[in-house]
Design a protein around this motif. Sequence first.
Motif, PDB file in Angstrom:
ATOM      1  N   TYR A  17       8.664  13.956 100.272  1.00 32.39           N
ATOM      2  CA  TYR A  17       8.287  13.148 101.427  1.00 32.39           C
ATOM      3  C   TYR A  17       9.490  12.457 102.052  1.00 32.39           C
ATOM      4  CZ  TYR A  17       5.909   9.580 104.203  1.00 32.39           C
ATOM      5  OH  TYR A  17       5.487   8.784 105.224  1.00 32.39           O
TER       6      TYR A  17
ATOM      7  N   LEU B 180       9.090  16.755 106.569  1.00 31.01           N
ATOM      8  CA  LEU B 180       7.717  17.193 106.405  1.00 31.01           C
ATOM      9  C   LEU B 180       6.828  16.663 107.518  1.00 31.01           C
ATOM     10  CD1 LEU B 180       7.179  16.533 102.601  1.00 31.01           C
ATOM     11  CD2 LEU B 180       7.713  18.686 103.711  1.00 31.01           C
TER      12      LEU B 180
ATOM     13  N   ALA C 239       1.712  16.225 105.191  1.00 30.48           N
ATOM     14  CA  ALA C 239       2.102  17.129 104.114  1.00 30.48           C
ATOM     15  C   ALA C 239       2.070  16.516 102.723  1.00 30.48           C
ATOM     16  CB  ALA C 239       3.480  17.721 104.396  1.00 30.48           C
TER      17      ALA C 239
ATOM     18  N   GLN D 139      -1.178  16.893 101.143  1.00 31.39           N
ATOM     19  CA  GLN D 139      -1.658  18.259 100.983  1.00 31.39           C
ATOM     20  C   GLN D 139      -0.848  19.047  99.961  1.00 31.39           C
ATOM     21  OE1 GLN D 139      -1.302  19.687 104.976  1.00 31.39           O
ATOM     22  NE2 GLN D 139      -3.331  19.023 105.547  1.00 31.39           N
ATOM     23  N   SER D 140       0.391  18.635  99.726  1.00 33.75           N
ATOM     24  CA  SER D 140       1.214  19.391  98.799  1.00 33.75           C
ATOM     25  C   SER D 140       0.713  19.163  97.377  1.00 33.75           C
ATOM     26  CB  SER D 140       2.682  18.967  98.923  1.00 33.75           C
ATOM     27  OG  SER D 140       2.832  17.615  98.614  1.00 33.75           O
TER      28      SER D 140
ATOM     29  N   SER E  73       8.689  24.662 100.206  1.00 35.92           N
ATOM     30  CA  SER E  73       8.305  24.388  98.816  1.00 35.92           C
ATOM     31  C   SER E  73       9.548  24.149  97.967  1.00 35.92           C
ATOM     32  CB  SER E  73       7.509  25.569  98.248  1.00 35.92           C
ATOM     33  OG  SER E  73       6.258  25.694  98.898  1.00 35.92           O
TER      34      SER E  73
ATOM     35  N   GLN F  80       8.119  25.464 108.258  1.00 34.94           N
ATOM     36  CA  GLN F  80       7.664  24.928 106.991  1.00 34.94           C
ATOM     37  C   GLN F  80       6.170  25.175 106.830  1.00 34.94           C
ATOM     38  OE1 GLN F  80       9.768  21.516 105.140  1.00 34.94           O
ATOM     39  NE2 GLN F  80       7.975  20.453 105.877  1.00 34.94           N
ATOM     40  N   GLY F  81       5.770  25.658 105.661  1.00 34.39           N
ATOM     41  CA  GLY F  81       4.372  25.972 105.411  1.00 34.39           C
ATOM     42  C   GLY F  81       4.006  27.412 105.706  1.00 34.39           C
TER      43      GLY F  81
ATOM     44  N   TYR G 103       4.439  23.035  95.652  1.00 35.84           N
ATOM     45  CA  TYR G 103       4.204  24.152  96.551  1.00 35.84           C
ATOM     46  C   TYR G 103       3.450  23.650  97.779  1.00 35.84           C
ATOM     47  CZ  TYR G 103       5.643  27.177  92.744  1.00 35.84           C
ATOM     48  OH  TYR G 103       6.384  27.797  91.756  1.00 35.84           O
ATOM     49  N   LEU G 104       4.094  23.716  98.930  1.00 35.03           N
ATOM     50  CA  LEU G 104       3.416  23.298 100.155  1.00 35.03           C
ATOM     51  C   LEU G 104       2.352  24.327 100.516  1.00 35.03           C
ATOM     52  CD1 LEU G 104       6.389  22.055 102.378  1.00 35.03           C
ATOM     53  CD2 LEU G 104       5.025  20.787 100.725  1.00 35.03           C
TER      54      LEU G 104
END
Length: 217
Positions: free
Chosen positions: A13, A18, A22, A25-26, A41, A95-96, A210-211
């Motif tokens: 974070y 991010l 996120a 949710q990660s 990730s 990202q993601g 892991y995102l």
Amino acid sequence: MAAASFALALLLYFGLDLPEAAPAQSYAADPDTVVEITYGSVIKLIHERTKFRLHSHDVPYGSGSGQQSVTSFPNVDDANSYWIVRPQPDSSAKQGDPITHGNIIRLQHMRTRKWLHSHLHASPITGNLEVSCFGGENESDTGDYWRLEIEGSGKTWRQDQRIRLRHVDTGGYLHSHDRKYTRIAGGQQEVCGVGDKRPDNLWLAAEGVYLPVIQRK
């Protein structure tokens, strides 16, 4: 385990760019759940045969390039074995996004912020291609590019899949073996690049944060 996962999520974070939602949710890798590896990730890579983890630290090689050394490390709980999965700079990947067979990725060492790198210098123990860490947040070149090769029929990188990473510039596969350093990094295994596919080129994603896959509109 829960406390370690929470601490790593906080590092994500505060240390990474991010989206706002996120951190909630990660999630940490769960041995009972198969998850996809996405850009952003933070993971450890485990060498399939020896079970050592890809590792770096602020210790330069005493030969070759003199850049930051890369080894494989026996202990599970070591923060110097975390790597951030990044796309190449000119990629449209975000990202993601999931990562598929053939994609070119970069691995950024979380603690030192340098990139997993290779070139034509000789590795210290076997004389293969040296693998180092080099550069920084705003310093990266094609020596940091690795092409993902997924073993088997899967096309998207998941935690349960064996992979190879092939260095784009040299063609060498990320490789380790049971030959160990005796000084400085005593007990740690050499990591190098070799030009052909071997059982010792195989790696798996292990511990990490892991995102989740972000669904794009």
